[in-house]
Design a protein around this motif. Structure first.
Motif, PDB file in Angstrom:
ATOM      1  N   ASP A  34      17.461   4.872 -29.356  1.00 13.74           N
ATOM      2  CA  ASP A  34      18.030   5.649 -28.238  1.00 13.74           C
ATOM      3  C   ASP A  34      16.935   6.430 -27.518  1.00 13.74           C
ATOM      4  O   ASP A  34      16.891   6.473 -26.289  1.00 13.74           O
TER       5      ASP A  34
ATOM      6  N   MET B 195      30.997   6.686 -25.261  1.00 11.84           N
ATOM      7  CA  MET B 195      30.111   6.376 -26.377  1.00 11.84           C
ATOM      8  C   MET B 195      30.844   5.381 -27.284  1.00 11.84           C
ATOM      9  O   MET B 195      32.071   5.413 -27.395  1.00 11.84           O
ATOM     10  N   ARG B 196      30.074   4.472 -27.911  1.00 15.63           N
ATOM     11  CA  ARG B 196      30.671   3.422 -28.738  1.00 15.63           C
ATOM     12  C   ARG B 196      31.096   3.961 -30.089  1.00 15.63           C
ATOM     13  O   ARG B 196      30.277   4.473 -30.850  1.00 15.63           O
TER      14      ARG B 196
ATOM     15  N   TYR C 259      29.515   6.468 -32.308  1.00 17.66           N
ATOM     16  CA  TYR C 259      29.302   7.217 -31.069  1.00 17.66           C
ATOM     17  C   TYR C 259      27.880   7.003 -30.544  1.00 17.66           C
ATOM     18  O   TYR C 259      27.117   7.919 -30.342  1.00 17.66           O
ATOM     19  N   ARG C 260      27.556   5.722 -30.312  1.00 20.33           N
ATOM     20  CA  ARG C 260      26.267   5.329 -29.778  1.00 20.33           C
ATOM     21  C   ARG C 260      26.378   5.173 -28.260  1.00 20.33           C
ATOM     22  O   ARG C 260      27.447   4.919 -27.719  1.00 20.33           O
ATOM     23  N   ILE C 261      25.249   5.278 -27.592  1.00 19.50           N
ATOM     24  CA  ILE C 261      25.175   5.092 -26.146  1.00 19.50           C
ATOM     25  C   ILE C 261      24.820   3.636 -25.866  1.00 19.50           C
ATOM     26  O   ILE C 261      23.906   3.084 -26.479  1.00 19.50           O
TER      27      ILE C 261
ATOM     28  N   PHE D 235      28.517  11.551 -21.000  1.00 17.86           N
ATOM     29  CA  PHE D 235      28.927  10.681 -22.100  1.00 17.86           C
ATOM     30  C   PHE D 235      30.168  11.259 -22.756  1.00 17.86           C
ATOM     31  O   PHE D 235      30.177  12.416 -23.167  1.00 17.86           O
TER      32      PHE D 235
ATOM     33  N   HIS E  53      25.357  15.608 -31.005  1.00 17.59           N
ATOM     34  CA  HIS E  53      26.396  15.529 -29.984  1.00 17.59           C
ATOM     35  C   HIS E  53      27.583  16.428 -30.309  1.00 17.59           C
ATOM     36  O   HIS E  53      28.045  16.474 -31.441  1.00 17.59           O
TER      37      HIS E  53
END
Length: 131
Positions: A86, A46-47, A51-53, A23, A75
């Protein structure tokens, strides 16, 4: 110590041609260890800004050659943490796909679950079959 342990885990599991999900942004020692092992890094962004998956994207990139998924939370370098959603998504992947998931968290030690899982949070392990 931690970088050497991560390198050892990667080289233990990754064989030439294995795909490894990373990631981005990623801890800087992951990609060299994957490449030295003959693995193929699969980079998923990551968004931003949280910073999401994107777990749907993760599922789309898992193939029979996928051997390892590298996670570190909080992270490094963003400081993002896994939400309950998640953890649920990751638990489902672990239960159904038999991937090795290396979780690089602060001050954690190696645990054995159906696949090798490096210290996933206890709530994530609920419901997984232990061997």
């Amino acid at each position: 110590g931690a970088t050497e342990a991560i390198f050892s885990a990667i080289t233990a599991f990754v064989k030439p041609g294995n795909r490894v999900i990373l990631f981005e942004p990623a801890y800087d020692s992951y990609m060299p260890a994957v490449k030295l092992s003959g693995g193929i890094p699969v980079l998923l962004k990551m968004r931003h800004p949280e910073y999401r998956i994107d777990w749907d994207e993760v599922r789309r990139h898992i193939t029979p050659e996928t051997r390892l998924m590298l996670l570190n939370f909080p992270h490094n370098p963003t400081g993002a943490i896994l939400s309950e959603e998640d953890i649920d998504a990751l638990r489902i992947l672990a239960e159904h796909l038999g991937l090795v998931i290396e979780y690089n968290g602060l001050r954690n030690f190696l645990d054995k679950v159906e696949m090798a899982v490096d210290s996933l949070p206890t709530r994530m392990l609920r419901g997984l079959k232990l061997k």
